[in-house]
Design a protein around this motif. Structure first.
Motif, PDB file in Angstrom:
ATOM      1  N   ASN A   1       0.768  -0.669   0.099  1.00 46.54           N
ATOM      2  CA  ASN A   1       0.245   0.176  -0.201  1.00 46.54           C
ATOM      3  C   ASN A   1       1.006   1.139   0.299  1.00 46.54           C
ATOM      4  N   ARG A   2       0.629   2.394  -0.875  1.00 43.32           N
ATOM      5  CA  ARG A   2       1.605   3.550  -1.129  1.00 43.32           C
ATOM      6  C   ARG A   2       0.243   4.386  -0.943  1.00 43.32           C
ATOM      7  N   THR A   3       0.933   5.765  -0.713  1.00 46.77           N
ATOM      8  CA  THR A   3       0.199   6.774  -0.646  1.00 46.77           C
ATOM      9  C   THR A   3       1.840   8.119  -1.644  1.00 46.77           C
ATOM     10  N   ILE A   4       0.474   8.703  -2.932  1.00 47.52           N
ATOM     11  CA  ILE A   4       1.802   9.014  -3.618  1.00 47.52           C
ATOM     12  C   ILE A   4       0.534  10.817  -3.407  1.00 47.52           C
ATOM     13  N   ASP A   5       0.652  11.475  -4.928  1.00 45.91           N
ATOM     14  CA  ASP A   5       0.015  12.919  -4.505  1.00 45.91           C
ATOM     15  C   ASP A   5      -0.767  12.397  -6.420  1.00 45.91           C
ATOM     16  N   VAL A   6       0.289  12.843  -6.885  1.00 43.77           N
ATOM     17  CA  VAL A   6      -1.113  12.553  -8.241  1.00 43.77           C
ATOM     18  C   VAL A   6      -0.711  11.308  -8.927  1.00 43.77           C
ATOM     19  N   LEU A   7      -2.146  10.235  -9.493  1.00 37.54           N
ATOM     20  CA  LEU A   7      -1.408   9.143 -10.230  1.00 37.54           C
ATOM     21  C   LEU A   7      -1.851   9.156 -11.581  1.00 37.54           C
ATOM     22  N   VAL A   8      -1.566   9.063 -12.342  1.00 34.23           N
ATOM     23  CA  VAL A   8      -1.495   9.363 -14.271  1.00 34.23           C
ATOM     24  C   VAL A   8      -1.722   7.779 -14.696  1.00 34.23           C
ATOM     25  N   VAL A   9      -2.889   7.687 -15.096  1.00 39.19           N
ATOM     26  CA  VAL A   9      -3.385   6.072 -15.630  1.00 39.19           C
ATOM     27  C   VAL A   9      -2.822   6.393 -17.419  1.00 39.19           C
ATOM     28  N   GLY A  10      -1.808   6.128 -17.999  1.00 47.85           N
ATOM     29  CA  GLY A  10      -1.747   5.912 -19.751  1.00 47.85           C
ATOM     30  C   GLY A  10      -0.243   6.659 -19.511  1.00 47.85           C
ATOM     31  N   GLY A  11       0.399   5.962 -20.216  1.00 51.17           N
ATOM     32  CA  GLY A  11       1.504   6.896 -19.931  1.00 51.17           C
ATOM     33  C   GLY A  11       1.887   7.387 -22.768  1.00 51.17           C
ATOM     34  N   GLY A  12       1.108   7.606 -22.452  1.00 54.25           N
ATOM     35  CA  GLY A  12       0.451   8.553 -23.821  1.00 54.25           C
ATOM     36  C   GLY A  12       0.878   9.624 -24.023  1.00 54.25           C
ATOM     37  N   PRO A  13       0.630  10.650 -25.267  1.00 57.38           N
ATOM     38  CA  PRO A  13       1.536  12.447 -24.950  1.00 57.38           C
ATOM     39  C   PRO A  13       0.811  12.627 -23.987  1.00 57.38           C
ATOM     40  N   ALA A  14      -0.895  12.339 -23.905  1.00 56.50           N
ATOM     41  CA  ALA A  14      -1.932  13.641 -21.775  1.00 56.50           C
ATOM     42  C   ALA A  14      -0.769  12.733 -21.209  1.00 56.50           C
ATOM     43  N   GLY A  15      -0.773  11.948 -20.754  1.00 54.57           N
ATOM     44  CA  GLY A  15      -0.525  11.474 -19.503  1.00 54.57           C
ATOM     45  C   GLY A  15       0.842  12.118 -19.429  1.00 54.57           C
ATOM     46  N   LEU A  16       1.610  11.759 -20.032  1.00 50.69           N
ATOM     47  CA  LEU A  16       3.212  12.308 -20.344  1.00 50.69           C
ATOM     48  C   LEU A  16       3.640  13.986 -20.251  1.00 50.69           C
ATOM     49  N   ALA A  17       2.485  14.828 -20.965  1.00 44.97           N
ATOM     50  CA  ALA A  17       2.154  16.285 -21.024  1.00 44.97           C
ATOM     51  C   ALA A  17       1.578  16.476 -19.181  1.00 44.97           C
ATOM     52  N   THR A  18       1.014  15.730 -18.669  1.00 45.04           N
ATOM     53  CA  THR A  18       0.197  16.172 -17.352  1.00 45.04           C
ATOM     54  C   THR A  18       1.066  15.691 -16.236  1.00 45.04           C
ATOM     55  N   ALA A  19       2.250  14.939 -16.797  1.00 47.60           N
ATOM     56  CA  ALA A  19       3.541  14.575 -15.361  1.00 47.60           C
ATOM     57  C   ALA A  19       4.365  15.884 -15.637  1.00 47.60           C
ATOM     58  N   ALA A  20       4.562  16.076 -16.377  1.00 50.60           N
ATOM     59  CA  ALA A  20       5.660  16.813 -17.020  1.00 50.60           C
ATOM     60  C   ALA A  20       5.492  18.264 -16.236  1.00 50.60           C
ATOM     61  N   ARG A  21       4.084  18.686 -16.471  1.00 56.78           N
ATOM     62  CA  ARG A  21       3.730  19.648 -15.878  1.00 56.78           C
ATOM     63  C   ARG A  21       4.064  20.128 -14.979  1.00 56.78           C
TER      64      ARG A  21
END
Length: 395
Positions: free
Chosen positions: A2-22
């Motif tokens: 069990n882990r806790t993080i701040d933001v979890l992005v499901v999907g490493g395509g253009p949308a997910g990677l751009a979200t994570a980068a910003r």
């Protein structure tokens, strides 16, 4: 685990990677991207052509991954989100075992997939040699198959630019293309003989495809001999995870229902990219990823989650639109409108309970394979209690 993080992005395509980068660059805390494929980057990884912001697809994918990692996001590959254990808790299967990850915000960016060949509404058996565009591109660009390992003579089925890319991929692999069967009487120029206004009636062959039965625009039928057929287009949002988590879907697009800030109807859960409606270019998906990051940052800072808002409904020659809801109508979101047919100088009409909010004749030629961007300047005039807003395209 069990882990806790701040933001979890499901999907490493253009949308997910751009979200994570910003988000990572803005100091949003621990931002983690889950990608079920062995490498991140999404569909552009196997699109060896230009049109991705001046880059080829693989170069665009590599840059997106590099930007996210350098910003501080954690990109995990070969990892799948398989279910929900709570509104913001996902069950995850990784090479290291099972995990349960809880986040302050979840961004769904699973993208879209082509309708599988088994579900294509074409009579006949499903012998070897029946491919989707994605299967073709992965076979050629990722696995290096060439020549007879793909086929000896191919037919491509489709009317949009993806059909053109399929022809070029086949030719790069050394496979002759007999024809493109295009159901519409119009479309982009194709680098192969095109049967416009034609329809595939049946797949012929057992064991291996031997041909496709085609009805032409004049009503006559004939058999095109081939051992490979590539069906292009017919994209579906990859919405299984959203649906299993109780995230309401838009009835028109079959992707999660979102407002102009890409917030779903589940507090803390956002959605972006081609998960929302099927296929748009990778550059559009990446732009939505950057846009949803701003909404996530506001949520993490304590911004209240809005009420469901005003539904938007597509009618007439409008095939679909996103977003599908208006919230906070003091601002004007940008809508993506996709027509179902070619229209010249079409009328765009916006009504709510028969009250005209907006009307304009559009100067551009609208085609089914390209979306129109529309700034909803009429949004402040919509009544939050007035029922759905109907968006209509017509001649």
């Amino acid at each position: 685990m069990n882990r806790t993080i701040d933001v979890l992005v499901v999907g490493g395509g253009p949308a997910g990677l751009a979200t994570a980068a910003r988000l990572a660059a803005a100091g949003a805390g621990r931002v983690e991207v889950l990608e079920r494929e062995r490498a991140a980057g999404g569909v552009p990884r196997h699109c060896a052509r230009g049109g991705f912001g001046g880059l080829t697809g693989p170069a665009f994918a590599r840059r997106a991954v590099r930007t996210a990692v350098r910003a501080g996001a954690v990109v995990r590959t070969g990892v799948s989100a398989t279910g929900w254990a709570g509104p913001l808790t996902l069950e995850v299967t990784a090479p290291t075992g099972l995990e349960r990850i809880t986040a302050r915000a979840v961004v769904l960016a699973a993208g879209a997939r082509e309708r599988p060949r088994s579900a294509r509404p074409v009579p006949g058996a499903r012998p070897d040699g029946v491919l989707s565009t994605g299967e073709l591109q992965q076979s050629v660009e990722l696995f290096g198959l060439r020549g007879e390992r793909i086929g000896r003579r191919a037919v491509v089925v489709g009317s949009d630019p993806i059909a053109r890319h399929a022809v070029r991929t086949l030719r790069r692999a050394g496979v002759p293309v007999a024809a493109v069967v295009a159901d519409r009487p119009y479309g982009p120029r194709l680098p192969a003989p095109a049967l416009r206004g034609a329809t595939v009636l049946e797949l012929v062959g057992h064991g291996r495809l031997s041909g496709v039965l085609v009805r032409g625009a004049d009503g006559r039928t004939g058999l095109l001999r081939c051992d490979t057929v590539v069906f292009t287009g017919d994209w579906l949002p990859d919405h299984e995870l959203a649906r299993s988590g109780g995230v309401p879907l838009d009835p028109a697009t079959r992707g999660p229902s979102v407002d102009g800030a890409l917030r779903t109807l589940v507090p803390g859960v956002f959605a972006a990219g081609n998960l929302l409606r099927g296929v748009e270019p990778g550059t559009v998906a990446a732009a939505e990823g950057r846009a949803v990051a701003d909404a996530v940052l506001a949520h993490l800072s304590g911004a209240p989650w809005p009420e469901p808002g005003i539904p938007l409904r597509a009618e007439g020659a409008l095939r679909r639109l996103t977003p599908g809801r208006l919230t906070g109508t003091a601002t004007a979101p940008t809508l993506l409108l996709r027509p179902s047919e070619r229209l010249a100088h079409a009328w765009l009409t916006i009504r709510q309970n028969e009250r005209l909010l907006y009307e304009r004749r559009l100067p551009a030629l609208l085609v089914p394979h390209r979306s129109l961007r529309h700034a909803a300047v009429w949004a402040p005039d919509a009544d939050p209690a007035g029922g759905p807003v109907v968006v209509t395209l017509g001649p």
